[in-house]
Scaffold this motif. Structure first.
Motif: not given
Length: 212
Positions: A84-91, A145-152, A169-176, A194-197
């Protein structure tokens, strides 16, 4: 030589958690990973390598994501907290086809899962179990390392923040109209936005020294 993940066919030296926040979703960048020996909740004689992922937010506060079991044989098990953590970082969710694209470098003396299990099972001169840092964690040759992800995050009975097995979870896709994902100073830029935290509260406890 780095170890490749395979398809699906513990206690650390100190608490590095300096992040305190209300339950919610926060943006973090992966800072480092420490591996030591964990054990089964009911049967302490059953031991295995477990990871502690240290994440850092835009304010430099760290969250210690503990008790992440390294899957047996480095298999990319889609139900595992590690995957789950790797998937979030990969996107995106990782599949068996992605297994060979993920590699982990644990140093020249550790070339297999059995090597890792033996290393963290040793006792140091101080009488404590050994632990080690992950030297590199790559996907397609690029560092995670250094990549961002969202942690609930939730809060346990002792008042500490925790992240569930499927809590990354992965960062949201761009466009919004999203704000750029915060990353630790000096680390690589994330690939997504990503949205503001929510604002974080600080805990002044210091980091522990690490070593094998």
């Amino acid at each position: 030589m780095a170890i490749s993940m395979q398809s699906s066919k513990g206690q650390s030296s100190g608490d590095t958690n300096r992040f305190e926040g209300d339950p919610g979703t926060y943006v973090f960048a992966l800072k480092e990973i420490i591996i030591d020996e964990g054990s089964d909740f009911d049967d302490k004689t059953k031991t295995f390598p477990q990871a502690r992922l240290v994440w850092e937010d835009q304010d430099g506060d760290t969250f210690s994501d503990s008790f992440v079991r390294i899957p047996l044989g480095f298999r990319l098990n889609d139900k595992a907290k590690w995957t789950n953590r790797l998937s979030a970082l990969v996107g995106r969710p990782l599949t068996d086809d992605d297994a060979a694209r993920v590699s982990i470098d644990l140093g020249p003396d550790i070339q297999s899962y059995d090597d890792l299990a033996a290393a963290v099972g040793e006792v140091t001169d101080s009488g404590r179990k050994a632990f080690l840092k992950v030297l590199a964690l790559d996907f397609d040759g690029e560092s995670l390392f250094g990549r961002a992800a969202q942690l609930t995050l939730g809060v346990n009975a002792k008042g500490y923040n925790t992240c569930a097995a499927a809590g990354a979870s992965p960062m949201p896709t761009s466009g919004g109209k999203k704000k750029k994902a915060p990353v630790a100073t000096g680390e690589t830029e994330p690939l997504m936005t990503a949205p503001s935290a929510p604002p974080a509260r600080r805990n002044p406890s210091g980091d522990a020294d690490y070593g094998y």
